[in-house]
Design an enzyme around this catalytic site. Structure first.
Site, PDB file in Angstrom:
ATOM      1  N   GLU A  21      45.183 -27.030 -26.319  1.00 48.00           N
ATOM      2  CA  GLU A  21      45.400 -27.049 -24.872  1.00 48.00           C
ATOM      3  C   GLU A  21      44.131 -26.701 -24.100  1.00 48.00           C
ATOM      4  O   GLU A  21      44.036 -26.976 -22.908  1.00 48.00           O
ATOM      5  CB  GLU A  21      46.509 -26.068 -24.489  1.00 48.00           C
ATOM      6  N   TYR A  53      49.027 -33.731   4.032  1.00 50.61           N
ATOM      7  CA  TYR A  53      49.445 -33.693   2.627  1.00 50.61           C
ATOM      8  C   TYR A  53      48.555 -34.549   1.743  1.00 50.61           C
ATOM      9  O   TYR A  53      48.379 -34.241   0.570  1.00 50.61           O
ATOM     10  CB  TYR A  53      50.924 -34.052   2.459  1.00 50.61           C
ATOM     11  N   GLU A  73      51.625 -19.334 -14.590  1.00 53.04           N
ATOM     12  CA  GLU A  73      51.674 -18.344 -13.515  1.00 53.04           C
ATOM     13  C   GLU A  73      50.344 -18.285 -12.764  1.00 53.04           C
ATOM     14  O   GLU A  73      50.313 -18.212 -11.527  1.00 53.04           O
ATOM     15  CB  GLU A  73      52.018 -16.964 -14.080  1.00 53.04           C
ATOM     16  N   LYS A  98      55.280 -27.700 -17.164  1.00 54.22           N
ATOM     17  CA  LYS A  98      54.736 -28.506 -18.258  1.00 54.22           C
ATOM     18  C   LYS A  98      55.870 -29.383 -18.765  1.00 54.22           C
ATOM     19  O   LYS A  98      57.041 -28.999 -18.718  1.00 54.22           O
ATOM     20  CB  LYS A  98      54.261 -27.614 -19.408  1.00 54.22           C
TER      21      LYS A  98
END
Length: 116
Positions: A21, A53, A73, A98
């Site tokens: 990862e 946006y 987090e 994820k």
């Protein structure tokens, strides 16, 4: 308070604690709720009187392509802080997930709310 929202925003970033990862970007999906008065923009019809946006998405794509986070987090906190500090949001809700991390689980993630 009015809410500008961006749903199912998919972006790739380096996220995770495992060795793979840390070198292979993976997709995350975000839902953003951005608390900001839209009354002025509603009256003026001017993009400069609101949070654009398209600019939020552009900035996130650019920044997240360069960063690495160990935890969802931390990624959520980073996004919330950027929206509050750089875009002038008064309140945000950030959901980050994820995809397909475990057999039989579609998404894993966090939802946070922060205020200016």
């Amino acid at each position: 308070m009015d809410i500008i929202f961006i749903d199912s925003f998919r972006v790739e970033t380096l996220i995770g604690i495992y060795p793979r990862e840390r070198i292979v970007p993976q997709p995350v999906v975000m839902d953003l709720k951005i608390g900001h008065s839209t009354a002025t923009a509603g009256a003026s019809d001017d993009i400069h009187d609101t949070i654009d946006y398209a600019e939020v998405v552009k900035r996130l794509r650019s920044v997240l392509a360069e960063k690495h986070f160990l935890l969802l987090e931390k990624l959520a906190e980073f996004v919330a802080t950027m929206l509050l500090e750089d875009f002038g949001a008064q309140w945000v809700q950030v959901s980050v997930a994820k995809l397909g991390m475990m057999p039989g689980v579609a998404r894993v993630g966090v939802v946070i709310e922060r205020s200016a």
